[in-house]
Write a protein that holds these residues in place. Structure first.
Motif, mmCIF file in Angstrom:
data_model
loop_
_atom_site.group_PDB
_atom_site.id
_atom_site.type_symbol
_atom_site.label_atom_id
_atom_site.label_comp_id
_atom_site.label_asym_id
_atom_site.label_seq_id
_atom_site.Cartn_x
_atom_site.Cartn_y
_atom_site.Cartn_z
ATOM 1 N N ALA A 94 1.125 -1.136 -0.076
ATOM 2 C CA ALA A 94 -0.291 -0.221 -0.221
ATOM 3 C C ALA A 94 1.022 1.079 -0.097
ATOM 4 C CB ALA A 94 -0.849 -0.182 0.968
ATOM 5 N N VAL A 95 0.384 2.570 -0.440
ATOM 6 C CA VAL A 95 1.029 3.587 0.464
ATOM 7 C C VAL A 95 0.762 4.225 1.713
ATOM 8 C CG1 VAL A 95 1.344 6.296 -0.928
ATOM 9 C CG2 VAL A 95 0.693 4.083 -2.411
ATOM 10 N N TYR A 96 1.661 4.538 2.346
ATOM 11 C CA TYR A 96 2.141 4.482 3.579
ATOM 12 C C TYR A 96 1.905 6.167 3.842
ATOM 13 C CZ TYR A 96 1.198 -0.630 4.578
ATOM 14 O OH TYR A 96 1.347 -1.658 5.081
ATOM 15 N N TYR A 97 0.757 6.644 4.653
ATOM 16 C CA TYR A 97 0.514 8.243 4.844
ATOM 17 C C TYR A 97 0.620 8.289 6.382
ATOM 18 C CZ TYR A 97 -1.058 8.157 0.698
ATOM 19 O OH TYR A 97 -2.062 8.155 -0.820
ATOM 20 N N CYS A 98 1.958 9.120 6.665
ATOM 21 C CA CYS A 98 1.903 9.698 8.150
ATOM 22 C C CYS A 98 1.151 10.917 8.394
ATOM 23 C CB CYS A 98 3.509 9.801 8.644
ATOM 24 S SG CYS A 98 4.396 11.260 7.981
ATOM 25 N N ASN A 99 0.486 10.762 9.738
ATOM 26 C CA ASN A 99 -0.605 11.917 10.060
ATOM 27 C C ASN A 99 0.464 12.280 11.480
ATOM 28 O OD1 ASN A 99 -2.795 11.468 12.141
ATOM 29 N ND2 ASN A 99 -3.583 12.392 10.090
ATOM 30 N N ALA A 100 -0.064 13.590 11.960
ATOM 31 C CA ALA A 100 0.085 14.203 13.046
ATOM 32 C C ALA A 100 -0.790 15.286 13.038
ATOM 33 C CB ALA A 100 1.373 14.769 13.104
ATOM 34 N N LEU A 101 -1.582 15.101 14.651
ATOM 35 C CA LEU A 101 -2.232 16.168 15.049
ATOM 36 C C LEU A 101 -1.191 16.896 16.107
ATOM 37 C CD1 LEU A 101 -5.547 17.369 15.128
ATOM 38 C CD2 LEU A 101 -4.678 16.051 17.754
ATOM 39 N N ILE A 102 -0.980 18.593 15.208
ATOM 40 C CA ILE A 102 -0.003 19.532 15.488
ATOM 41 C C ILE A 102 -0.552 20.784 16.267
ATOM 42 C CG2 ILE A 102 1.885 20.792 14.731
ATOM 43 C CD1 ILE A 102 2.888 18.494 12.790
ATOM 44 N N TYR A 103 -0.377 21.393 17.427
ATOM 45 C CA TYR A 103 -0.659 22.621 17.676
ATOM 46 C C TYR A 103 0.215 23.987 17.049
ATOM 47 C CZ TYR A 103 -4.100 21.263 21.066
ATOM 48 O OH TYR A 103 -5.359 20.701 21.684
ATOM 49 N N ASP A 104 -0.026 24.197 16.605
ATOM 50 C CA ASP A 104 0.485 25.706 15.382
ATOM 51 C C ASP A 104 1.069 26.552 15.879
ATOM 52 O OD1 ASP A 104 -0.530 26.693 13.107
ATOM 53 O OD2 ASP A 104 -1.172 26.334 14.947
ATOM 54 N N ASP A 105 0.372 26.482 16.870
ATOM 55 C CA ASP A 105 0.471 28.119 18.475
ATOM 56 C C ASP A 105 -0.215 28.005 19.716
ATOM 57 O OD1 ASP A 105 -2.576 29.751 16.835
ATOM 58 O OD2 ASP A 105 -2.554 27.615 17.941
ATOM 59 N N GLY A 106 0.135 26.445 19.908
ATOM 60 C CA GLY A 106 -1.149 26.121 21.167
ATOM 61 C C GLY A 106 -1.978 26.232 21.394
ATOM 62 N N MET A 107 -3.019 26.809 20.929
ATOM 63 C CA MET A 107 -4.272 27.673 20.527
ATOM 64 C C MET A 107 -5.216 26.395 20.099
ATOM 65 S SD MET A 107 -4.715 30.006 22.658
ATOM 66 C CE MET A 107 -6.151 30.315 22.744
ATOM 67 N N SER A 108 -5.130 26.025 18.820
ATOM 68 C CA SER A 108 -5.724 25.292 18.461
ATOM 69 C C SER A 108 -5.147 23.788 17.166
ATOM 70 C CB SER A 108 -6.224 25.794 16.240
ATOM 71 O OG SER A 108 -7.011 26.932 16.984
ATOM 72 N N ALA A 109 -4.869 23.162 17.089
ATOM 73 C CA ALA A 109 -4.744 21.410 16.569
ATOM 74 C C ALA A 109 -5.113 21.765 14.836
ATOM 75 C CB ALA A 109 -4.365 20.271 17.750
ATOM 76 N N TYR A 110 -4.484 21.249 13.991
ATOM 77 C CA TYR A 110 -4.533 21.001 13.254
ATOM 78 C C TYR A 110 -4.224 19.362 12.655
ATOM 79 C CZ TYR A 110 -5.716 25.394 12.873
ATOM 80 O OH TYR A 110 -6.235 26.576 13.381
ATOM 81 N N ASP A 111 -4.827 18.736 11.810
ATOM 82 C CA ASP A 111 -4.352 17.333 11.301
ATOM 83 C C ASP A 111 -3.127 17.590 9.999
ATOM 84 O OD1 ASP A 111 -6.770 14.248 10.664
ATOM 85 O OD2 ASP A 111 -5.012 15.244 12.157
ATOM 86 N N TYR A 112 -2.495 16.602 9.958
ATOM 87 C CA TYR A 112 -1.780 16.770 8.784
ATOM 88 C C TYR A 112 -1.142 15.868 8.458
ATOM 89 C CZ TYR A 112 -0.301 21.410 10.183
ATOM 90 O OH TYR A 112 -0.803 23.641 10.194
ATOM 91 N N TRP A 113 -0.854 15.453 7.476
ATOM 92 C CA TRP A 113 -0.075 14.112 6.422
ATOM 93 C C TRP A 113 1.035 14.087 5.779
ATOM 94 C CZ3 TRP A 113 -3.779 10.098 6.923
ATOM 95 C CH2 TRP A 113 -4.635 10.048 7.598
ATOM 96 N N GLY A 114 1.663 12.900 5.759
ATOM 97 C CA GLY A 114 2.731 13.164 4.837
ATOM 98 C C GLY A 114 2.650 12.829 3.528
ATOM 99 N N GLN A 115 3.508 13.168 2.340
ATOM 100 C CA GLN A 115 2.885 12.759 1.226
ATOM 101 C C GLN A 115 3.423 11.561 0.462
ATOM 102 O OE1 GLN A 115 6.074 12.893 2.850
ATOM 103 N NE2 GLN A 115 8.278 11.624 1.311
ATOM 104 N N GLY A 116 3.333 10.331 1.797
ATOM 105 C CA GLY A 116 3.060 9.071 0.640
ATOM 106 C C GLY A 116 4.601 8.641 0.654
ATOM 107 N N THR A 117 4.663 7.236 1.248
ATOM 108 C CA THR A 117 5.546 6.295 0.436
ATOM 109 C C THR A 117 4.949 5.119 0.140
ATOM 110 O OG1 THR A 117 8.061 6.013 1.097
ATOM 111 C CG2 THR A 117 6.399 5.740 2.690
ATOM 112 N N LEU A 118 5.189 4.572 -0.895
ATOM 113 C CA LEU A 118 5.430 3.255 -1.124
ATOM 114 C C LEU A 118 6.082 2.196 -0.455
ATOM 115 C CD1 LEU A 118 2.939 1.099 -2.966
ATOM 116 C CD2 LEU A 118 4.870 1.440 -4.992
#
Length: 119
Positions: A90-114
């Protein structure tokens, strides 16, 4: 914020691969990190995840074969995959929930690796 994944490739059944994913950019805190995968014709599914405190979550299909770990100082998550099977292809994707300013968290995805596992 960016997630940069690496480590995919071609391996024979029974072999091993180690994936890495590093978060970079304007980061206040990295919370849960994890790996998902998507095989052709299938929906994206969770492989393993790990919280900042080290609590892991994973399905039965990878128990005993895959291990997830993280280095909080490097904002990096690793996926050690052993006893690989063709159905792990499969294509494997990394994912992370990140606070960029301490107030709000956002879901980020990597580019995928086969990851391709040959029988």
């Amino acid at each position: 914020v960016q997630l940069q994944a690496s480590g995919g490739g071609l391996v024979q059944a029974g072999g091993s691969l180690r994936l890495s994913c590093a978060a970079s950019g304007s980061i206040f805190s990295v919370e849960t990190m994890g790996w998902y995968r998507q095989a052709p014709g299938n929906q994206r599914e969770v492989v393993m995840s790990i919280t900042k405190s080290g609590i892991r979550n994973y399905p039965d299909s990878v128990e005993g074969r895959f291990t997830i770990s993280r280095d909080n100082a490097k904002n990096t998550v690793y996926l050690q995959m052993n006893s690989l099977k063709p159905e792990d292809t499969a294509v494997y994707y990394c994912n992370a929930l990140i606070y960029d300013d301490g107030m709000s968290a956002y879901d980020y995805w990597g580019q995928g690796t086969l990851v391709t596992v040959s029988s």
